[in-house]
Design a protein around this motif. Structure first.
Motif, PDB file in Angstrom:
ATOM      1  N   PRO A 174      -5.497   4.409  14.774  1.00  0.00           N
ATOM      2  CA  PRO A 174      -6.837   3.903  14.452  1.00  0.00           C
ATOM      3  C   PRO A 174      -6.833   2.393  14.204  1.00  0.00           C
ATOM      4  O   PRO A 174      -5.827   1.823  13.767  1.00  0.00           O
ATOM      5  N   GLU A 175      -7.983   1.775  14.461  1.00  0.00           N
ATOM      6  CA  GLU A 175      -8.089   0.313  14.338  1.00  0.00           C
ATOM      7  C   GLU A 175      -7.898  -0.194  12.919  1.00  0.00           C
ATOM      8  O   GLU A 175      -7.458  -1.330  12.734  1.00  0.00           O
ATOM      9  N   PHE A 176      -8.219   0.617  11.905  1.00  0.00           N
ATOM     10  CA  PHE A 176      -8.100   0.128  10.532  1.00  0.00           C
ATOM     11  C   PHE A 176      -6.666  -0.263  10.183  1.00  0.00           C
ATOM     12  O   PHE A 176      -6.442  -1.058   9.280  1.00  0.00           O
ATOM     13  N   ILE A 177      -5.695   0.266  10.910  1.00  0.00           N
ATOM     14  CA  ILE A 177      -4.294  -0.074  10.629  1.00  0.00           C
ATOM     15  C   ILE A 177      -4.021  -1.547  10.925  1.00  0.00           C
ATOM     16  O   ILE A 177      -3.112  -2.137  10.360  1.00  0.00           O
ATOM     17  N   LEU A 178      -4.823  -2.163  11.785  1.00  0.00           N
ATOM     18  CA  LEU A 178      -4.647  -3.592  12.083  1.00  0.00           C
ATOM     19  C   LEU A 178      -4.947  -4.471  10.865  1.00  0.00           C
ATOM     20  O   LEU A 178      -4.609  -5.651  10.862  1.00  0.00           O
ATOM     21  N   PRO A 180      -8.348  13.386   6.049  1.00  0.00           N
ATOM     22  CA  PRO A 180      -8.056  14.582   5.235  1.00  0.00           C
ATOM     23  C   PRO A 180      -6.613  14.584   4.710  1.00  0.00           C
ATOM     24  O   PRO A 180      -5.698  14.152   5.402  1.00  0.00           O
ATOM     25  N   ASN A 181      -6.446  15.034   3.505  1.00  0.00           N
ATOM     26  CA  ASN A 181      -5.136  15.216   2.866  1.00  0.00           C
ATOM     27  C   ASN A 181      -4.354  13.920   2.701  1.00  0.00           C
ATOM     28  O   ASN A 181      -3.125  13.940   2.662  1.00  0.00           O
ATOM     29  N   ARG A 182      -5.045  12.784   2.609  1.00  0.00           N
ATOM     30  CA  ARG A 182      -4.363  11.501   2.414  1.00  0.00           C
ATOM     31  C   ARG A 182      -5.041  10.724   1.288  1.00  0.00           C
ATOM     32  O   ARG A 182      -6.245  10.776   1.130  1.00  0.00           O
ATOM     33  N   THR A 183      -4.235  10.021   0.567  1.00  0.00           N
ATOM     34  CA  THR A 183      -4.711   9.100  -0.452  1.00  0.00           C
ATOM     35  C   THR A 183      -3.930   7.811  -0.295  1.00  0.00           C
ATOM     36  O   THR A 183      -2.728   7.849  -0.037  1.00  0.00           O
ATOM     37  N   ALA A 223      -6.383   0.691   2.967  1.00  0.00           N
ATOM     38  CA  ALA A 223      -6.334   1.841   2.068  1.00  0.00           C
ATOM     39  C   ALA A 223      -7.567   2.724   2.249  1.00  0.00           C
ATOM     40  O   ALA A 223      -7.458   3.952   2.248  1.00  0.00           O
ATOM     41  N   TRP A 224      -8.720   2.116   2.426  1.00  0.00           N
ATOM     42  CA  TRP A 224      -9.936   2.895   2.630  1.00  0.00           C
ATOM     43  C   TRP A 224      -9.816   3.706   3.919  1.00  0.00           C
ATOM     44  O   TRP A 224     -10.182   4.889   3.947  1.00  0.00           O
ATOM     45  N   SER A 271       0.859  -1.170   0.000  1.00  0.00           N
ATOM     46  CA  SER A 271       0.000   0.000   0.000  1.00  0.00           C
ATOM     47  C   SER A 271       0.903   1.229   0.000  1.00  0.00           C
ATOM     48  O   SER A 271       1.971   1.208   0.613  1.00  0.00           O
ATOM     49  N   ILE A 272       0.474   2.247  -0.703  1.00  0.00           N
ATOM     50  CA  ILE A 272       1.208   3.510  -0.696  1.00  0.00           C
ATOM     51  C   ILE A 272       0.250   4.578  -0.186  1.00  0.00           C
ATOM     52  O   ILE A 272      -0.837   4.763  -0.738  1.00  0.00           O
TER      53      ILE A 272
END
Length: 159
Positions: A74-78, A130-133, A123-124, A34-35
Motif C-alpha cells: 500500500p502507498e501509505f508505507i511510502l 484488520p488485526n494490526r495496531t 501508523a494510521w 514505529s512498532i
C-alpha cells in the motif's frame, strides 16, 4: 542589557548546544520509529535504517525494503522513507549548523515536524488494517527533540 539581549540570553541558557542537538538527533536512530503489532503476538519494529521482524526474527535495511519488497504494498508505507528523508535533511541542517556556527532552527524543526507527521500517517495506515495496531514512537521522539532543542529559539524569533 536590552530586552532583546535578555530574551536571547535566556533562550540560549535553556536551549541545548549544537553538539547536543546533533547527538539527540543521532540517538533517534536507536529508537524504533514505529512498532506494528500483528494479531497481538508478532511485531515489526521500523527504524530509520530498516526494520526488524519478530516472527521469524529477521532484519531488512530500508534500501533493501524499498527496492526489493515494495511491489504491491500500500502507498501509505511510502510515509516511512519520506519521514527518513525529512529526518536526514534535519540532521544535515543540524550538523551544518554545528560546523558553521549558525543554524536556522525553523528549517531543522520544520523538517523534524514533517518527519513526525509522516510517521503518524504510516501508523494510521497500518492501524486501519484488520488485526494490526501501530505505535508511532518516532512521532513522540521527534517532537520532543523539536520542543526541547528548538522551541525556545522558535518562540524567540516570533516575538
Amino acid at each position: 542589557m536590552s530586552r532583546a539581549d535578555t530574551a536571547s540570553h535566556a533562550t540560549s541558557e535553556r536551549t541545548p548546544g549544537p553538539r547536543t542537538r546533533v547527538a539527540l538527533l543521532l540517538a533517534l536512530l536507536l529508537l524504533p520509529w514505529s512498532i506494528q503489532v500483528f494479531t497481538a503476538r508478532d511485531a515489526t519494529f521500523l527504524f530509520a535504517w530498516g526494520l526488524v521482524n519478530t516472527n521469524p526474527v529477521s532484519m531488512v535495511s530500508l534500501p533493501e525494503f524499498l527496492f526489493v519488497y515494495t511491489r504491491g504494498l500500500p502507498e501509505f508505507i511510502l510515509a516511512w522513507p519520506l519521514s527518513v528523508i525529512c529526518y536526514a535533511l534535519a540532521l544535515a541542517s543540524a550538523v551544518v549548523g554545528w560546523l558553521a556556527g549558525r543554524e536556522d532552527p525553523r528549517v531543522t524543526a520544520g523538517l523534524l515536524a514533517l518527519a513526525a507527521i509522516a510517521q503518524v500517517r504510516l501508523a494510521w495506515g497500518f492501524s486501519i488494517q484488520p488485526n494490526r495496531t501501530a505505535w508511532p514512537l518516532a512521532t513522540f521522539g521527534l517532537l520532543v527533540v523539536v520542543w526541547w532543542s528548538y522551541w525556545p529559539q522558535l518562540r524567540a524569533t516570533v516575538r
